[in-house]
Scaffold this active site. Sequence first.
Site: not given
Length: 428
Positions: A13, A16, A40-41, A142, A223
């Site tokens: 936060d 970015k 969350g941007h 996998r 992140q």
Amino acid sequence: MPAIVIIGAQWGDEGKGKATDLLGSRIDYVVKFNGGNNAGHTVVIGNQKYALHLLPSGILTEGVIPVISNGVVIDIEVLFHELEALTARGVDVSRLRVSANAHIITHYHRTLDKVTERFLGKKQIGTTGRGIGPAYADKINRVGIRIQDLFDENILRQKVEAALDQKNHLLVKVYNRRAISADEIVANLLSYAERLRPMVADTGLELNLALDAGKTVLFEGGQATMLDVDHGTYPFVTSSNSTAGGASTGSGIGPGRIERVIGIVKAYTTRVGAGPFPTELFDESGEFLRSAGFEFGTTTGRPRRTGWYDAPIARYSARINGVTDFVMTKLDVLTGLATIPVCVAYEVDGKRVEEVPVSQSDFHHAVPIYEEFPGWTEDITSVREFEDLPATAQSYVLAIEAMSGSRISAIGVGPGRDAIIVRHDLLG
Ligand code: GDP
Ligand code: IMO
Ligand code: MG
């Protein structure tokens, strides 16, 4: 300037989204390479506010090609929901490319994320509950489902059945939940296949060809460094590589292509969820930062934990990521403080420690050593030249720059797109 990476240098936060948006008109591709809709941007353009989770922030710039590459975990329902919401607001999302190798987050990942957190009780990570950890666990184990599996029903069914085999035992016998039906999951995933098909691509190939052709590609990390699964405050981290190296493995471009690594730092520090945070404030200063900086999660709405700037963390980030430039955001939030403390080192067991301790236990009880800087009271939100900032604000930035391991090339002075002071061209 071929490949540029933007990463969070603290606990997320940092702004970015805004930094990506700032470069938007000068880039050709924007790539989300890690994480999923845990991010969350918030991007503010004029009087419009956009909250992006799964889509890269560069999608808001006309002409830029947004890419979700192989390192991302995709909740397809969320993907379409976000695309529809942006379309309704007039954003053209038709250019989106989605990697055939990206993994899928589905119902059982979200369920497992929530039940495992509940079982951890007081020891919980405080995840966003979006199924991120379980989806990455399946990838490494996998037994993950990839986007390309949606186009082969037979394979999809086999894989979902294999993934659910163990999980249903766990859900029913350990967590006391009902079993999840493979048929339901397969039907749900297949319902998106045809809508998804035109977006699906060999994104690694496309990005390499774009770089060969001299295009500018921006890799937008979700992140942050201290939440990276290898380099963060493990286990209080997310489950992906959110550091600069993740841009290479998470997209399929060679590390040598990356010419610039832009680390985003706030002029103070915040963190959402549990885990160590040496400069955390529990007094009215912490409350001041939370309300002045509007520090509430974009994804979960949780109040963010707040604290002073931590220079050893910035240096650590500069090192781990090879940061070439920092963008410092939210300097305006500090306006009005008489003095501003900055953590310059820690005290661990009575000894002064200059760098982030390698031992998590040491970091847990590291006590910040502060230096105090004089504050300012003038409104700085309309300042666009560094020299026009109050002298004390300039000194604060220069002092932090000297401690943080790389130059501070831009300074955010407000949430809006143009509320930024550029000292050095980020692409030049
Ligand atoms: P991200 O996850 O790193 O993209 O950051 P978030 O969007 O979650 O949080 C950053 C918040 O700070 C957003 O609400 C931005 O609009 C806001 N923001 C970004 N830069 C600045 C700045 O320089 N000043 C102020 N006051 N707000 C900013
Ligand atoms: P952006 O991209 C801040 C945190 C969660 C939790 C931990 C693990 O907006 O900076 P997860 O759901 O990923 O398994 O949660 O990581 N976290 C974030 N904190 N900003 C984010 O993203 C985050 N994404 C995850 O709060 O502590
Ligand atoms: Mg955020």
